[in-house]
Design an enzyme around this catalytic site. Structure first.
Site, PDB file in Angstrom:
ATOM      1  N   ASN A  15       0.832  -1.213   0.000  1.00 35.94           N
ATOM      2  CA  ASN A  15       0.000   0.000   0.000  1.00 35.94           C
ATOM      3  C   ASN A  15       0.863   1.258   0.000  1.00 35.94           C
ATOM      4  O   ASN A  15       0.513   2.249  -0.629  1.00 35.94           O
ATOM      5  CB  ASN A  15      -0.963  -0.017   1.188  1.00 35.94           C
ATOM      6  CG  ASN A  15      -2.087  -1.000   0.955  1.00 35.94           C
ATOM      7  OD1 ASN A  15      -3.003  -0.719   0.189  1.00 35.94           O
ATOM      8  ND2 ASN A  15      -1.995  -2.175   1.570  1.00 35.94           N
ATOM      9  N   HIS A 110      -7.698  -0.631   6.727  1.00 30.47           N
ATOM     10  CA  HIS A 110      -7.940  -1.943   7.338  1.00 30.47           C
ATOM     11  C   HIS A 110      -8.623  -2.854   6.317  1.00 30.47           C
ATOM     12  O   HIS A 110      -9.556  -2.414   5.632  1.00 30.47           O
ATOM     13  CB  HIS A 110      -8.806  -1.810   8.591  1.00 30.47           C
ATOM     14  CG  HIS A 110      -8.968  -3.105   9.318  1.00 30.47           C
ATOM     15  ND1 HIS A 110      -7.893  -3.804   9.844  1.00 30.47           N
ATOM     16  CD2 HIS A 110     -10.066  -3.860   9.576  1.00 30.47           C
ATOM     17  CE1 HIS A 110      -8.330  -4.912  10.401  1.00 30.47           C
ATOM     18  NE2 HIS A 110      -9.638  -4.977  10.251  1.00 30.47           N
TER      19      HIS A 110
HETATM   20  C1  GAR Z   1      -2.970  -4.340   4.571  1.00 34.94           C
HETATM   21  O1  GAR Z   1      -3.882  -5.330   4.184  1.00 34.94           O
HETATM   22  C2  GAR Z   1      -3.584  -3.438   5.609  1.00 34.94           C
HETATM   23  O2  GAR Z   1      -4.940  -3.170   5.394  1.00 34.94           O
HETATM   24  C3  GAR Z   1      -3.385  -4.264   6.853  1.00 34.94           C
HETATM   25  O3  GAR Z   1      -2.065  -4.722   6.729  1.00 34.94           O
HETATM   26  C4  GAR Z   1      -1.803  -4.971   5.337  1.00 34.94           C
HETATM   27  C5  GAR Z   1      -0.476  -4.353   4.966  1.00 34.94           C
HETATM   28  O4  GAR Z   1      -0.118  -4.744   3.668  1.00 34.94           O
HETATM   29  N1  GAR Z   1      -3.606  -3.511   8.048  1.00 34.94           N
HETATM   30  C6  GAR Z   1      -4.207  -4.025   9.112  1.00 34.94           C
HETATM   31  O5  GAR Z   1      -4.545  -5.190   9.194  1.00 34.94           O
HETATM   32  C7  GAR Z   1      -4.442  -3.057  10.244  1.00 34.94           C
HETATM   33  N2  GAR Z   1      -5.176  -3.687  11.269  1.00 34.94           N
HETATM   34  P1  GAR Z   1       1.080  -3.999   2.922  1.00 34.94           P
HETATM   35  O6  GAR Z   1       2.235  -3.949   3.931  1.00 34.94           O
HETATM   36  O7  GAR Z   1       1.385  -4.837   1.735  1.00 34.94           O
HETATM   37  O8  GAR Z   1       0.597  -2.624   2.569  1.00 34.94           O
END
Ligand code: GAR
Length: 200
Positions: A15, A110
């Site tokens: 992200n 989230h």
């Molecule tokens: C994402 O899916 C985000 O929504 C989640 O961690 C992941 C990070 O992915 N966040 C949570 O679960 C917050 N409670 P990334 O490091 O590839 O962006």
């Protein structure tokens, strides 16, 4: 106006990458001024360095309390003069020692809909709930972080993600992440455009 973003991560940083790409292409009128991870081996730190952005491993010292860590983190982030702080896979709950310094500026992503599956492994738990016949879809959300509530706060945007009979956890995860990348950038874009309008 180019907004200053500080992005907090704990892991892969896909992200973060979506934000970096949108800043580089001009889709987002913003620049990421600093990426901070609480984990030394977060791949997102590599992504930040590759984009020429300051990448900081900000570790909690064994001698400090959670509040002291959050205060030290707030002091560091303040030096970056951020317009917004984006929690993009930041897997620590921030206390008021951090949040009180940035009212209405902390935005969390989230991988679930409001009031569902807060905390870690949200996609996995949604998939298990689907297999038990309890839900037929999940989703993603972007929200403000006013207090210590876990993945809870004024909702800025949501998007439903369908779950299909053919899905495996891996295919569902991929679809949720694709949805997140688009929703996060689009939501930030809206917020930044509204901010520009409001400042006139
Ligand atoms: C994402 O899916 C985000 O929504 C989640 O961690 C992941 C990070 O992915 N966040 C949570 O679960 C917050 N409670 P990334 O490091 O590839 O962006």
């Amino acid at each position: 106006m180019t907004a200053r973003l500080v992005v907090l991560i704990s892991g892969n940083g896909s992200n973060l990458q979506a934000i970096l790409d949108a800043c580089a292409s001009g889709e987002l009128p913003a620049s990421v001024v600093c990426v901070i991870s609480n984990k030394a081996d977060a791949y997102g730190l590599v992504r930040a360095k590759n984009a020429g952005v300051e990448a900081v491993h900000f570790a909690k010292l064994s001698t400090e309390t959670r509040q002291e860590y959050d205060q030290r983190l707030a002091d560091y982030v303040t030096t970056k003069q951020p317009d917004y702080i984006i929690l993009a896979g930041w897997m620590r709950i921030l206390s008021s020692s951090f949040l009180s310094s940035f009212p209405n500026k902390v935005i969390n992503l989230h991988p679930a809909l409001p009031d569902t599956f807060p905390g870690t492994h949200a996609i996995e738990r949604a998939f298990e709930a689907y297999q038990r016949g309890e839900i037929d879809h999940t989703g993603v959300m972007v929200h403000l972080v006013p207090d210590e509530g876990v993945d809870n706060g004024p909702v800025l945007a949501t998007e439903i993600v369908s779950i299909d009979k053919e899905d495996t956890l891996e295919t569902l995860e991929a679809r949720v992440h694709q949805t997140e990348h688009v929703l996060l950038v689009n939501t930030l874009k809206k917020i930044l455009e509204e901010k520009v309008t409001r400042s006139y």
